[in-house]
Design an enzyme around this catalytic site. Structure first.
Site, mmCIF file in Angstrom:
data_model
loop_
_atom_site.group_PDB
_atom_site.id
_atom_site.type_symbol
_atom_site.label_atom_id
_atom_site.label_comp_id
_atom_site.label_asym_id
_atom_site.label_seq_id
_atom_site.Cartn_x
_atom_site.Cartn_y
_atom_site.Cartn_z
ATOM 1 N N ASP A 159 -68.986 20.254 32.828
ATOM 2 C CA ASP A 159 -67.761 20.964 33.608
ATOM 3 C C ASP A 159 -66.768 20.066 34.057
ATOM 4 O OD1 ASP A 159 -66.370 22.574 34.692
ATOM 5 O OD2 ASP A 159 -68.003 23.708 35.731
ATOM 6 N N ARG A 174 -63.386 24.227 28.796
ATOM 7 C CA ARG A 174 -64.028 23.596 27.747
ATOM 8 C C ARG A 174 -64.014 24.549 26.365
ATOM 9 N NH1 ARG A 174 -69.395 23.223 31.118
ATOM 10 N NH2 ARG A 174 -68.722 25.055 31.797
ATOM 11 N N CYS A 233 -68.176 28.975 27.361
ATOM 12 C CA CYS A 233 -68.385 28.341 28.683
ATOM 13 C C CYS A 233 -68.392 29.146 29.770
ATOM 14 C CB CYS A 233 -67.365 27.131 28.852
ATOM 15 S SG CYS A 233 -65.701 27.795 28.850
HETATM 16 P P1 4NP Z 1 -64.906 26.251 31.876
HETATM 17 O O1 4NP Z 1 -64.493 25.388 33.348
HETATM 18 O O2 4NP Z 1 -66.226 26.844 32.034
HETATM 19 O O3 4NP Z 1 -65.062 25.002 31.057
HETATM 20 O O4 4NP Z 1 -63.659 26.994 31.509
HETATM 21 C C1 4NP Z 1 -64.774 26.264 34.440
HETATM 22 C C2 4NP Z 1 -63.580 26.913 34.770
HETATM 23 C C3 4NP Z 1 -63.341 27.704 35.888
HETATM 24 C C4 4NP Z 1 -64.671 27.568 36.948
HETATM 25 C C5 4NP Z 1 -65.680 26.776 36.628
HETATM 26 C C6 4NP Z 1 -65.754 26.238 35.476
HETATM 27 N N1 4NP Z 1 -64.650 28.382 38.250
HETATM 28 O O5 4NP Z 1 -65.526 28.359 38.980
HETATM 29 O O6 4NP Z 1 -63.624 29.474 38.418
#
Ligand code: 4NP
Length: 152
Positions: free
Chosen positions: A123, A13, A7
């Site tokens: 997300d 995720r 991800c």
């Molecule tokens: P992930 O979610 O891709 O599912 O781990 C996110 C975690 C952090 C960020 C964005 C999405 N961020 O902008 O830091």
């Protein structure tokens, strides 16, 4: 079979996907290796987001000791399947493929549920209520993944 979930941050995720699949692999006695990574670098070295840890804990699944890392082009050699959460991750990972056969290791995880529809796992980072839906989608998709992949 070696499977890597990818991800953006590797804190929401893909750690959930990793934990959910690891438990099924163990329960079903499959000889599979499972890992996860993020395309971004911001959360390298961190444990999963507390909201992901909490939703997993509601299903008696402990993902709290996972540690975030960034996707590396060397992962193409280490894994058989690279399953991305959304279309942006999919494009970012595919762009890093350099060797013959690497690009076709990359798939959208929800292609196992909705083949060819290009659906991404939403997300949940900015949506506290999004984690339940993410868990449900990943639970269903990993069932299909096991069904389809252990037949081939
Ligand atoms: P992930 O979610 O891709 O599912 O781990 C996110 C975690 C952090 C960020 C964005 C999405 N961020 O902008 O830091």
């Amino acid at each position: 079979m070696r499977i890597l979930f990818v991800c953006l941050g590797n804190i929401c995720r893909s750690p959930l996907a990793q934990g959910i699949l690891e438990r099924k692999v163990q329960e079903q006695g499959l000889d599979w290796e499972v890992d996860s990574a993020g395309t971004g670098h911001w959360h390298v070295g961190e444990n999963p987001d507390p909201r992901s840890i909490n939703i997993a804990a509601q299903y008696d699944l402990d993902i709290s000791s996972q540690v975030g890392r960034q996707f590396s082009p060397t992962d193409f050699d280490q894994f058989d399947l690279i399953l991305t959460m959304d279309n942006q991750n999919y494009r970012d990972v595919k762009r890093m493929a350099q060797k013959e056969g690497h690009e076709k290791k990359v798939k959208l995880i929800l292609d196992f549920l909705f083949p060819g529809e290009g659906v991404g796992v939403p997300d949940p980072y900015w949506d506290d209520n999004g984690f339940q839906k993410v868990y449900d989608l990943l639970d269903r998709a990993t069932d299909e993944l096991i069904k389809k992949t252990s037949l081939t």
